[in-house]
Design a protein around this motif. Structure first.
Motif, PDB file in Angstrom:
ATOM      1  N   ASN A  15      94.028 -67.202  63.401  1.00 26.02           N
ATOM      2  CA  ASN A  15      94.187 -67.452  61.962  1.00 26.02           C
ATOM      3  C   ASN A  15      93.981 -66.174  61.163  1.00 26.02           C
ATOM      4  O   ASN A  15      94.732 -65.887  60.226  1.00 26.02           O
ATOM      5  CB  ASN A  15      93.182 -68.500  61.490  1.00 26.02           C
ATOM      6  CG  ASN A  15      93.627 -69.906  61.845  1.00 26.02           C
ATOM      7  OD1 ASN A  15      94.780 -70.112  62.215  1.00 26.02           O
ATOM      8  ND2 ASN A  15      92.725 -70.859  61.750  1.00 26.02           N
TER       9      ASN A  15
ATOM     10  N   ARG B  49      97.034 -78.079  55.907  1.00 24.95           N
ATOM     11  CA  ARG B  49      97.401 -76.673  55.717  1.00 24.95           C
ATOM     12  C   ARG B  49      97.417 -76.360  54.233  1.00 24.95           C
ATOM     13  O   ARG B  49      97.859 -77.178  53.429  1.00 24.95           O
ATOM     14  CB  ARG B  49      98.803 -76.388  56.253  1.00 24.95           C
ATOM     15  CG  ARG B  49      98.841 -76.174  57.733  1.00 24.95           C
ATOM     16  CD  ARG B  49      99.713 -77.184  58.324  1.00 24.95           C
ATOM     17  NE  ARG B  49     100.201 -76.741  59.633  1.00 24.95           N
ATOM     18  CZ  ARG B  49     101.010 -77.467  60.352  1.00 24.95           C
ATOM     19  NH1 ARG B  49     101.419 -78.625  59.921  1.00 24.95           N
ATOM     20  NH2 ARG B  49     101.403 -77.039  61.526  1.00 24.95           N
TER      21      ARG B  49
ATOM     22  N   SER C 291     102.147 -71.459  57.602  1.00 28.31           N
ATOM     23  CA  SER C 291     101.553 -71.875  58.868  1.00 28.31           C
ATOM     24  C   SER C 291     102.631 -72.050  59.933  1.00 28.31           C
ATOM     25  O   SER C 291     102.498 -71.611  61.062  1.00 28.31           O
ATOM     26  CB  SER C 291     100.786 -73.182  58.670  1.00 28.31           C
ATOM     27  OG  SER C 291     100.574 -73.812  59.894  1.00 28.31           O
TER      28      SER C 291
ATOM     29  N   GLY D  34     101.443 -71.696  63.657  1.00 22.25           N
ATOM     30  CA  GLY D  34     100.242 -72.545  63.684  1.00 22.25           C
ATOM     31  C   GLY D  34     100.613 -74.007  63.944  1.00 22.25           C
ATOM     32  O   GLY D  34     101.673 -74.467  63.534  1.00 22.25           O
ATOM     33  N   THR D  35      99.719 -74.699  64.629  1.00 22.94           N
ATOM     34  CA  THR D  35      99.991 -76.121  64.900  1.00 22.94           C
ATOM     35  C   THR D  35      99.325 -77.020  63.859  1.00 22.94           C
ATOM     36  O   THR D  35      99.577 -78.213  63.806  1.00 22.94           O
ATOM     37  CB  THR D  35      99.434 -76.525  66.282  1.00 22.94           C
ATOM     38  OG1 THR D  35      98.017 -76.291  66.284  1.00 22.94           O
ATOM     39  CG2 THR D  35     100.081 -75.762  67.401  1.00 22.94           C
TER      40      THR D  35
ATOM     41  N   LEU E  22      96.227 -77.613  63.972  1.00 23.82           N
ATOM     42  CA  LEU E  22      95.098 -78.258  64.658  1.00 23.82           C
ATOM     43  C   LEU E  22      93.966 -77.280  64.978  1.00 23.82           C
ATOM     44  O   LEU E  22      92.907 -77.676  65.463  1.00 23.82           O
ATOM     45  CB  LEU E  22      95.579 -78.902  65.970  1.00 23.82           C
ATOM     46  CG  LEU E  22      96.611 -80.022  65.816  1.00 23.82           C
ATOM     47  CD1 LEU E  22      97.126 -80.454  67.168  1.00 23.82           C
ATOM     48  CD2 LEU E  22      95.987 -81.217  65.105  1.00 23.82           C
TER      49      LEU E  22
ATOM     50  N   SER F 132      88.503 -63.931  54.140  1.00 23.55           N
ATOM     51  CA  SER F 132      87.691 -65.093  54.521  1.00 23.55           C
ATOM     52  C   SER F 132      86.702 -64.703  55.601  1.00 23.55           C
ATOM     53  O   SER F 132      86.910 -63.746  56.349  1.00 23.55           O
ATOM     54  CB  SER F 132      88.576 -66.207  55.084  1.00 23.55           C
ATOM     55  OG  SER F 132      89.707 -66.406  54.288  1.00 23.55           O
TER      56      SER F 132
HETATM   57  P1  ADP Z   1      97.173 -73.605  61.282  1.00 20.84           P
HETATM   58  O1  ADP Z   1      97.702 -73.824  62.623  1.00 20.84           O
HETATM   59  O2  ADP Z   1      98.069 -74.050  60.180  1.00 20.84           O
HETATM   60  O3  ADP Z   1      96.626 -72.235  61.081  1.00 20.84           O
HETATM   61  P2  ADP Z   1      94.412 -74.374  61.197  1.00 20.84           P
HETATM   62  O4  ADP Z   1      93.752 -75.703  61.397  1.00 20.84           O
HETATM   63  O5  ADP Z   1      94.034 -73.306  62.121  1.00 20.84           O
HETATM   64  O6  ADP Z   1      95.952 -74.645  61.200  1.00 20.84           O
HETATM   65  O7  ADP Z   1      94.118 -73.891  59.731  1.00 20.84           O
HETATM   66  C1  ADP Z   1      94.306 -74.798  58.655  1.00 20.84           C
HETATM   67  C2  ADP Z   1      94.691 -74.039  57.412  1.00 20.84           C
HETATM   68  O8  ADP Z   1      93.605 -73.250  56.971  1.00 20.84           O
HETATM   69  C3  ADP Z   1      95.818 -73.072  57.632  1.00 20.84           C
HETATM   70  O9  ADP Z   1      97.065 -73.691  57.480  1.00 20.84           O
HETATM   71  C4  ADP Z   1      95.564 -72.055  56.533  1.00 20.84           C
HETATM   72  O10 ADP Z   1      96.148 -72.503  55.323  1.00 20.84           O
HETATM   73  C5  ADP Z   1      94.069 -72.052  56.364  1.00 20.84           C
HETATM   74  N1  ADP Z   1      93.421 -70.929  57.057  1.00 20.84           N
HETATM   75  C6  ADP Z   1      92.813 -70.951  58.259  1.00 20.84           C
HETATM   76  N2  ADP Z   1      92.310 -69.748  58.548  1.00 20.84           N
HETATM   77  C7  ADP Z   1      92.585 -68.928  57.526  1.00 20.84           C
HETATM   78  C8  ADP Z   1      92.313 -67.554  57.226  1.00 20.84           C
HETATM   79  N3  ADP Z   1      91.642 -66.784  58.057  1.00 20.84           N
HETATM   80  N4  ADP Z   1      92.746 -67.074  56.040  1.00 20.84           N
HETATM   81  C9  ADP Z   1      93.408 -67.868  55.177  1.00 20.84           C
HETATM   82  N5  ADP Z   1      93.704 -69.168  55.404  1.00 20.84           N
HETATM   83  C10 ADP Z   1      93.290 -69.692  56.553  1.00 20.84           C
END
Ligand code: ADP
Length: 446
Positions: free
Chosen positions: A327, A374, A380, A385-386, A388, A414
């Motif tokens: 991520n 998301r 994503s 990204g899945t 999940l 973040s």
């Molecule tokens: P994805 O496969 O969409 O990344 P995650 O469950 O890993 O699904 O993350 C959910 C959502 O959280 C992501 O779609 C994104 O919008 C946000 N996100 C996760 N990690 C970060 C990060 N390091 N910086 C910004 N947004 C993040």
């Protein structure tokens, strides 16, 4: 049936003989017999008085002078004892029933034929806010909902469901059980959580179908084009190469779903599953595995300052750190710095993954670990990204007795971190608790 026993006749006979002898001695046989008979009547009267007194507190077995009264009193005593035993049993059963209804998680309200409250259990107090003063009041006057009023009017057997007018968002299911001709039991169940779980399941199935349908449609489209005979070898090869992306996407989704299902089905680790997992090794494996995703565009720094190992499952921890690093890479612009750190904080140890990426607005933070949630769906999907990843992280950390914390600032970056308690750690004997070591990796060299 003979009321008097031979002993009683003997007593009567003795009295009469005595009266006869005394009367004969005084030349007044009639008076003698009359006195003897009078004595017998007095004796019977005394026995009767004794029986009356005993009947007021018939607990102990009574004692009488004559067998006839003794037998009558004994029969009464036995009947009374049987009656007491029966009423004690009935009382015990009643108490048990009362305890059962009081322990019921569902509200139970006993209504009379006209729908007035007769009695209720503690759950009904909570769900319908009932008090003892409400006994005798019609239930519909206290719980005013058209569906309940209609249900009580028609007295249908099928349950009815409605939102409580007394508490926002509380979904109730009411069913009626006829108890006697003039009584019925209203059973009220709080189905809020059940409804939430059902709609979560529906959403989940809809989400999975949607996630799988998108790459599947792309694959089908390419396959149809491939069937056209006009394509030359070069075009065919290009198309086949394009099939790989959506197929990998589907594969990743299925893998994540399987992992998540496995994690969710066993929320805590068995002691036998726990082995000491070194965080330096985890960082090395993960950065190596994700080299391709960054493709040298990010500065990835592994900063290991604690010598503590986590007592857990290595591949689960790698999966959690891997998802957080993936991520950080996906949501950071090229050239962004990402820091994986492991350091002591008192007796505990902290795992942290921070980036200088796009950041997340605060209103999204509490929902990020929900499945398929998301912030930016398009981004994503494009980055592979899945949806999940953070749900997996949440469950892995839960199995390792910790939880994910997220600090983020929109446009600045973040930080995803969690703290492992001392009980979850293994430290080397005679080793300084924190041996400072910093390892920096740039791009493809972890
Ligand atoms: P994805 O496969 O969409 O990344 P995650 O469950 O890993 O699904 O993350 C959910 C959502 O959280 C992501 O779609 C994104 O919008 C946000 N996100 C996760 N990690 C970060 C990060 N390091 N910086 C910004 N947004 C993040």
């Amino acid at each position: 049936m003979n009321f008097y026993s031979p002993r009683d006749y003997l007593l009567l006979g003795g009295l009469l003989t005595f009266g006869l002898v005394v009367g004969w001695a005084f030349a007044a046989v009639g008076w003698g017999l009359a006195w003897a008979f009078g004595a017998w009547v007095v004796l019977q009267h005394l026995e009767y008085v004794r029986l009356r007194r005993w009947s007021e507190r018939p607990l102990a077995r009574p004692e009488f002078r004559t067998d006839a009264w003794q037998a009558a009193a004994d029969a009464l005593f036995r009947a009374n004892r049987r009656q007491r035993q029966r009423s004690n049993q009935a009382l015990t059963r009643l108490r048990q029933m009362r305890a059962v209804t009081e322990a019921l998680p569902d509200a139970a309200v006993m209504l009379d034929a006209s729908g007035r409250i007769d009695s209720f259990n503690p759950a009904a107090r909570t769900i319908f806010h009932l008090t003892n003063r409400d006994v005798g009041i019609h239930i519909a006057e206290l719980v005013r909902h058209p569906k309940l009023i209609e249900f009580l009017r028609t007295m249908k057997d099928e349950p009815v469901e409605f939102t409580s007018p007394l508490e926002e968002g509380l979904r109730l299911e009411v069913r009626r059980i006829p108890v006697a001709e003039d009584r019925s039991l209203l059973l009220v169940r709080n189905v809020t959580e059940l409804n939430r779980l059902l709609s979560m399941r529906q959403d989940f199935v809809a989400n999975v179908s949607h996630e799988l349908r998108t790459p599947l449609t792309v694959i089908l489209g390419y396959l149809e084009t491939l069937q056209e005979e006009t394509l030359d070898a070069e075009a065919t090869e290009a198309l086949v190469r394009r099939l790989v992306g959506p197929a990998q996407r589907m594969h990743a989704l299925v893998q994540d779903l399987l992992l998540l299902t496995r994690l969710e089905s066993s929320p805590s680790l068995m002691d036998d599953d726990r082995t000491p997992v070194g965080m330096r090794t985890v960082f090395q494996h993960v950065t190596r595995a994700l080299e391709g995703l960054s493709d040298g565009h990010h500065e990835i720094v592994a900063d290991v300052q604690s010598d503590a190992a986590v007592l857990g499952v290595a591949n689960e921890l790698e999966s959690a750190v891997g998802n957080l690093l993936a991520n950080a890479i996906r949501y950071s612009p090229n050239g962004g710095r990402i820091v994986l750190s492991w350091y002591d904080e008192g007796d505990a140890a902290v795992l942290s993954i921070s980036d200088e990426g796009v950041g997340i607005a605060s209103e999204h933070l509490h929902r990020l670990t929900e499945r398929f949630y998301r912030v930016d769906l398009a981004r994503s999907r494009v980055s592979g990204g899945t949806g999940l990843g953070l749900a997996i992280v949440k469950h892995v950390l839960k199995r390792h007795n910790t939880h994910l914390e997220i600090d983020s600032q929109l446009g600045k970056g973040s930080r995803f971190h969690c703290t492992f308690a001392p009980a979850q750690l293994r430290r080397p004997i005679n080793s300084p608790s924190a041996s400072a070591e910093s390892q920096a990796t740039r791009g493809k060299q972890p």
